[in-house]
Motif scaffolding. Structure first.
Motif, PDB file in Angstrom:
ATOM      1  N   ALA A 232     -40.526  12.954  28.706  1.00  0.00           N
ATOM      2  CA  ALA A 232     -40.418  13.338  30.107  1.00  0.00           C
ATOM      3  C   ALA A 232     -39.534  14.562  30.319  1.00  0.00           C
ATOM      4  CB  ALA A 232     -39.883  12.157  30.927  1.00  0.00           C
ATOM      5  N   VAL A 233     -38.423  14.658  29.583  1.00  0.00           N
ATOM      6  CA  VAL A 233     -37.445  15.705  29.896  1.00  0.00           C
ATOM      7  C   VAL A 233     -37.306  16.781  28.828  1.00  0.00           C
ATOM      8  CG1 VAL A 233     -36.112  14.111  31.328  1.00  0.00           C
ATOM      9  CG2 VAL A 233     -35.439  14.453  28.951  1.00  0.00           C
ATOM     10  N   ASN A 234     -37.653  16.464  27.580  1.00  0.00           N
ATOM     11  CA  ASN A 234     -37.392  17.431  26.515  1.00  0.00           C
ATOM     12  C   ASN A 234     -38.192  18.721  26.637  1.00  0.00           C
ATOM     13  OD1 ASN A 234     -35.717  17.765  24.069  1.00  0.00           O
ATOM     14  ND2 ASN A 234     -37.700  18.065  23.075  1.00  0.00           N
ATOM     15  N   PRO A 235     -39.432  18.694  27.134  1.00  0.00           N
ATOM     16  CA  PRO A 235     -40.132  19.969  27.318  1.00  0.00           C
ATOM     17  C   PRO A 235     -39.400  20.921  28.269  1.00  0.00           C
ATOM     18  CG  PRO A 235     -41.692  18.161  27.368  1.00  0.00           C
ATOM     19  CD  PRO A 235     -40.323  17.550  27.389  1.00  0.00           C
ATOM     20  N   THR A 236     -38.550  20.370  29.124  1.00  0.00           N
ATOM     21  CA  THR A 236     -37.797  21.191  30.067  1.00  0.00           C
ATOM     22  C   THR A 236     -36.483  21.683  29.480  1.00  0.00           C
ATOM     23  OG1 THR A 236     -38.755  20.001  31.942  1.00  0.00           O
ATOM     24  CG2 THR A 236     -36.716  21.224  32.357  1.00  0.00           C
ATOM     25  N   VAL A 237     -35.746  20.803  28.777  1.00  0.00           N
ATOM     26  CA  VAL A 237     -34.393  21.164  28.327  1.00  0.00           C
ATOM     27  C   VAL A 237     -34.325  21.583  26.866  1.00  0.00           C
ATOM     28  CG1 VAL A 237     -33.252  19.754  30.059  1.00  0.00           C
ATOM     29  CG2 VAL A 237     -33.831  18.730  27.844  1.00  0.00           C
ATOM     30  N   ASN A 238     -35.304  21.187  26.044  1.00  0.00           N
ATOM     31  CA  ASN A 238     -35.369  21.596  24.634  1.00  0.00           C
ATOM     32  C   ASN A 238     -34.132  21.149  23.854  1.00  0.00           C
ATOM     33  OD1 ASN A 238     -36.563  22.856  22.369  1.00  0.00           O
ATOM     34  ND2 ASN A 238     -35.354  24.713  22.701  1.00  0.00           N
ATOM     35  N   ALA A 239     -33.827  19.871  23.930  1.00  0.00           N
ATOM     36  CA  ALA A 239     -32.659  19.331  23.227  1.00  0.00           C
ATOM     37  C   ALA A 239     -33.017  18.719  21.883  1.00  0.00           C
ATOM     38  CB  ALA A 239     -31.963  18.281  24.100  1.00  0.00           C
ATOM     39  N   VAL A 240     -34.137  18.003  21.816  1.00  0.00           N
ATOM     40  CA  VAL A 240     -34.561  17.308  20.595  1.00  0.00           C
ATOM     41  C   VAL A 240     -35.583  18.174  19.877  1.00  0.00           C
ATOM     42  CG1 VAL A 240     -35.604  15.213  19.653  1.00  0.00           C
ATOM     43  CG2 VAL A 240     -34.147  15.074  21.693  1.00  0.00           C
ATOM     44  N   VAL A 241     -35.320  18.497  18.610  1.00  0.00           N
ATOM     45  CA  VAL A 241     -36.168  19.461  17.896  1.00  0.00           C
ATOM     46  C   VAL A 241     -36.969  18.851  16.756  1.00  0.00           C
ATOM     47  CG1 VAL A 241     -34.765  21.452  18.543  1.00  0.00           C
ATOM     48  CG2 VAL A 241     -34.184  20.168  16.463  1.00  0.00           C
ATOM     49  N   THR A 242     -36.615  17.659  16.331  1.00  0.00           N
ATOM     50  CA  THR A 242     -37.356  16.956  15.283  1.00  0.00           C
ATOM     51  C   THR A 242     -37.410  15.484  15.660  1.00  0.00           C
ATOM     52  OG1 THR A 242     -36.719  18.488  13.516  1.00  0.00           O
ATOM     53  CG2 THR A 242     -37.352  16.270  12.844  1.00  0.00           C
ATOM     54  N   GLN A 243     -38.582  14.862  15.460  1.00  0.00           N
ATOM     55  CA  GLN A 243     -38.721  13.438  15.732  1.00  0.00           C
ATOM     56  C   GLN A 243     -39.399  12.752  14.556  1.00  0.00           C
ATOM     57  OE1 GLN A 243     -40.149  12.423  19.789  1.00  0.00           O
ATOM     58  NE2 GLN A 243     -40.056  14.630  20.209  1.00  0.00           N
ATOM     59  N   VAL A 244     -38.996  11.510  14.288  1.00  0.00           N
ATOM     60  CA  VAL A 244     -39.600  10.709  13.215  1.00  0.00           C
ATOM     61  C   VAL A 244     -40.026   9.371  13.823  1.00  0.00           C
ATOM     62  CG1 VAL A 244     -38.507  11.806  11.236  1.00  0.00           C
ATOM     63  CG2 VAL A 244     -37.248  10.068  12.487  1.00  0.00           C
ATOM     64  N   ARG A 245     -41.059   9.406  14.633  1.00  0.00           N
ATOM     65  CA  ARG A 245     -41.446   8.240  15.429  1.00  0.00           C
ATOM     66  C   ARG A 245     -41.958   7.086  14.569  1.00  0.00           C
ATOM     67  NH1 ARG A 245     -43.265   9.709  21.512  1.00  0.00           N
ATOM     68  NH2 ARG A 245     -41.872  11.488  21.817  1.00  0.00           N
ATOM     69  N   GLU A 246     -42.785   7.383  13.603  1.00  0.00           N
ATOM     70  CA  GLU A 246     -43.341   6.298  12.781  1.00  0.00           C
ATOM     71  C   GLU A 246     -42.227   5.577  12.031  1.00  0.00           C
ATOM     72  OE1 GLU A 246     -46.568   5.732   9.133  1.00  0.00           O
ATOM     73  OE2 GLU A 246     -46.606   7.541  10.371  1.00  0.00           O
ATOM     74  N   GLN A 247     -41.329   6.327  11.441  1.00  0.00           N
ATOM     75  CA  GLN A 247     -40.195   5.738  10.723  1.00  0.00           C
ATOM     76  C   GLN A 247     -39.330   4.908  11.662  1.00  0.00           C
ATOM     77  OE1 GLN A 247     -37.858   8.417   8.178  1.00  0.00           O
ATOM     78  NE2 GLN A 247     -36.008   7.675   9.198  1.00  0.00           N
ATOM     79  N   ALA A 248     -39.058   5.435  12.859  1.00  0.00           N
ATOM     80  CA  ALA A 248     -38.207   4.725  13.816  1.00  0.00           C
ATOM     81  C   ALA A 248     -38.861   3.430  14.297  1.00  0.00           C
ATOM     82  CB  ALA A 248     -37.901   5.632  15.002  1.00  0.00           C
ATOM     83  N   HIS A 249     -40.176   3.460  14.535  1.00  0.00           N
ATOM     84  CA  HIS A 249     -40.869   2.242  14.978  1.00  0.00           C
ATOM     85  C   HIS A 249     -40.810   1.164  13.901  1.00  0.00           C
ATOM     86  CE1 HIS A 249     -42.421   3.265  18.913  1.00  0.00           C
ATOM     87  NE2 HIS A 249     -42.850   4.436  18.467  1.00  0.00           N
ATOM     88  N   ALA A 250     -40.930   1.549  12.640  1.00  0.00           N
ATOM     89  CA  ALA A 250     -40.831   0.579  11.547  1.00  0.00           C
ATOM     90  C   ALA A 250     -39.437  -0.033  11.501  1.00  0.00           C
ATOM     91  CB  ALA A 250     -41.174   1.253  10.218  1.00  0.00           C
ATOM     92  N   GLN A 251     -38.409   0.795  11.729  1.00  0.00           N
ATOM     93  CA  GLN A 251     -37.041   0.281  11.716  1.00  0.00           C
ATOM     94  C   GLN A 251     -36.779  -0.629  12.914  1.00  0.00           C
ATOM     95  OE1 GLN A 251     -34.558   3.764  11.473  1.00  0.00           O
ATOM     96  NE2 GLN A 251     -35.052   4.139   9.328  1.00  0.00           N
ATOM     97  N   ALA A 252     -37.352  -0.303  14.075  1.00  0.00           N
ATOM     98  CA  ALA A 252     -37.161  -1.148  15.254  1.00  0.00           C
ATOM     99  C   ALA A 252     -37.819  -2.509  15.056  1.00  0.00           C
ATOM    100  CB  ALA A 252     -37.728  -0.453  16.485  1.00  0.00           C
ATOM    101  N   LEU A 253     -39.010  -2.523  14.456  1.00  0.00           N
ATOM    102  CA  LEU A 253     -39.677  -3.788  14.161  1.00  0.00           C
ATOM    103  C   LEU A 253     -38.831  -4.627  13.208  1.00  0.00           C
ATOM    104  CD1 LEU A 253     -42.089  -5.715  14.193  1.00  0.00           C
ATOM    105  CD2 LEU A 253     -43.138  -4.309  12.383  1.00  0.00           C
ATOM    106  N   ALA A 254     -38.302  -3.985  12.179  1.00  0.00           N
ATOM    107  CA  ALA A 254     -37.450  -4.716  11.230  1.00  0.00           C
ATOM    108  C   ALA A 254     -36.187  -5.235  11.913  1.00  0.00           C
ATOM    109  CB  ALA A 254     -37.083  -3.798  10.064  1.00  0.00           C
ATOM    110  N   ALA A 255     -35.632  -4.456  12.833  1.00  0.00           N
ATOM    111  CA  ALA A 255     -34.440  -4.881  13.552  1.00  0.00           C
ATOM    112  C   ALA A 255     -34.731  -6.113  14.401  1.00  0.00           C
ATOM    113  CB  ALA A 255     -33.917  -3.741  14.422  1.00  0.00           C
ATOM    114  N   ASP A 256     -35.875  -6.131  15.067  1.00  0.00           N
ATOM    115  CA  ASP A 256     -36.231  -7.293  15.891  1.00  0.00           C
ATOM    116  C   ASP A 256     -36.487  -8.523  15.034  1.00  0.00           C
ATOM    117  OD1 ASP A 256     -35.984  -5.997  18.330  1.00  0.00           O
ATOM    118  OD2 ASP A 256     -38.091  -5.364  18.371  1.00  0.00           O
ATOM    119  N   GLU A 257     -37.120  -8.347  13.900  1.00  0.00           N
ATOM    120  CA  GLU A 257     -37.361  -9.482  13.000  1.00  0.00           C
ATOM    121  C   GLU A 257     -36.045 -10.038  12.469  1.00  0.00           C
ATOM    122  OE1 GLU A 257     -39.980  -7.733  10.159  1.00  0.00           O
ATOM    123  OE2 GLU A 257     -41.807  -8.156  11.339  1.00  0.00           O
TER     124      GLU A 257
END
Length: 489
Positions: free
Chosen positions: A35-60
């Protein structure tokens, strides 16, 4: 429940007690980036697949683990500063030379966040090689201030500060040599803490004894910075530097009630650092106005400042040496591919003579003695009189920055309060003078100008007395809550 509206402490509690899942928090985190990064350009690299796997493991893991046995930051997503190495995640340092670099190692500050349960989701923008306090580079462009998109976000932890201000995340890591945690915190109405040397080890690194550049934490409140320090502080076997404050001391501070703790606290206040440092009138006015708030909270507030006449020499030579040590081979091996300011600083470092270094060592000794006198850690009267048995000022209050956020198209301010700036770091003297002392320092939101631009207050404490400094800063922060005023992005 909107996880993005919660403090880091409240979000951690909600995750531990399964009132919200790590996957839900992560989805909100990425949705806010979208929602906001295209406007402010703060986050320059994302690892969504890796993060989703870690979130699933955290919930388990949470499903079969008692809340009190989960790590303190279980499931909290964080993007990291792009100069901090992250194994398996691109780390560019804002340089075209390293635009595709994926490290094999991870900096200790991020190791400790991850060990505490943080889910790493990407990287935040920085100036090239973190040089300067304006976040722009040729790889990703310029990060913009969410309170005024025509203005600078500061730097070098500018991307980190903007992720906090825009509610992408509640915590961020950063680093500070000449104000790189404090300046962007001030420009973005958040908190940035530079700890005493040794509190967060500088490892891995070329010079593990280096003291001028320090890694640290940022948040939207002093309390959340304390939470972060309870995770990232502490000695490391790879670092030869003594750690004056252990993680447990920050945990104990979190458990204290805020109440009215400033009775008897002695606060010295300055707007020009005793050196006629140019500061814009509106910034100085905010500092003096907020000093009255400290008095209302019970502190004794008087005009005073340590004698900092040696600080410029100490900072300039030490910075030049450290930058030459880190970057001279990069500059030599990639002619024309590094920005002029970095080349200038490296050349100054290479040109240092043995006589220069000896003079700086003597100057640093004088500066250390002066800081001990001012804060009373040497037993002397801070007013210059006789022995006082270790009493002195508890905190120095000063401007974090000398001016409000400047136009984003500038590379750096050429003038402050009518005075010309000779170099790209001179406009940052309000921070660099303090860096040279080795004192812990924190920038806390101090309010806004008439035009709605944030102003930061710099609280400075005696070396090694990080907890005492944070106690005072938290009392002020809890009383004012300026950071609750979010940008309209």
């Amino acid at each position: 429940m909107d996880p993005l509206s919660l403090s880091a402490r409240d979000l951690a509690a909600a995750l531990r007690h399964r009132r919200i899942s790590a996957r839900e928090v992560l989805e909100a985190h990425f949705a806010r980036i979208d929602a906001v990064n295209p406007t402010v350009n703060a986050v320059v690299t994302q690892v969504r697949e890796q993060a989703h796997a870690q979130a699933l493991a955290a919930d388990e893991h949470a499903a079969v683990t008692a809340p009190e046995d989960l790590p303190p930051m279980h499931g909290i997503p964080m993007t990291h500063k792009d100069t901090h190495a992250t194994a398996g995640i691109r780390t560019t340092s804002g340089s075209p030379i390293f635009a595709d670099l994926v490290p094999r190692d991870t900096d200790v500050v991020i190791e400790r966040f991850q060990r505490a349960g943080v889910i790493s989701t990407g990287k935040n923008n920085v100036p090239e090689f973190a040089a300067g306090s304006h976040t722009y580079n040729e790889v990703f462009g310029t990060t913009l201030n969410p309170y005024d998109l025509s203005r600078s976000a500061g730097g070098s932890s500018g991307g980190a500060a903007v992720t906090l201000a825009t509610r992408i995340q509640p915590l961020a890591d950063g680093s500070d040599m000449g104000g790189s945690l404090r300046n962007p915190a001030a420009f973005n109405n958040v908190v940035g803490f530079r700890a005493s040397p040794g509190v967060v080890p500088n490892v891995p690194g070329r010079d593990p004894r280096a003291w001028l550049g320090q890694k640290g934490a940022m948040a939207r409140s002093v309390e959340d910075v304390i939470l972060a320090m309870s995770v990232i502080a502490g000695p490391d076997s790879r670092s030869p530097v003594w750690c004056p404050t252990l993680a447990g001391a920050f945990s104990s501070l979190l458990a204290e009630e805020v109440g009215r703790p400033l009775a008897g606290v002695r606060v010295a206040v300055t707007t020009d650092f005793g050196l006629d440092v140019p500061v814009e009138g509106e910034v100085a006015g905010v500092v003096l106005r907020e000093a009255e708030v400290l008095a209302e909270l019970g502190a004794s507030v008087v005009p005073a400042c340590p004698r900092l006449r040696d600080a410029d020499r100490v900072f300039e030579a030490t910075r030049a040496f450290d930058m030459a040590l880190s970057l001279r081979e990069v500059v030599a091996g990639h002619p024309g591919q590094v920005k002029d300011e970095v080349i200038w600083n490296v050349e100054r470092g290479v040109a240092l003579t043995a006589e220069d270094l000896m003079e700086v060592a003597v100057a640093r000794g004088r500066l250390d003695q002066e800081i001990g006198r001012f804060f009373g850690t040497d037993g002397a009267d801070p007013s210059g009189g006789g022995a006082k048995g270790g009493t002195g000022y508890d905190v120095l209050l000063a401007p974090t920055t000398q001016l409000v956020p400047f136009p984003a198209e500038w590379t750096w301010p050429q003038e402050v309060a009518g005075e010309r700036m000779g170099t790209y770091v001179e406009w940052m003297r309000s921070a660099t003078l303090i860096s040279a002392t080795g004192c812990p320092a924190i920038s806390v939101p101090g309010g806004f100008t008439a035009a709605g631009l944030p102003v930061g207050l710099q609280f400075v404490g005696a070396p090694g007395r990080d907890v005492d400094l944070l106690r005072v800063a938290r009392a002020y922060d809890e009383a004012t809550r300026h950071a609750e005023r979010a940008p309209a992005v």
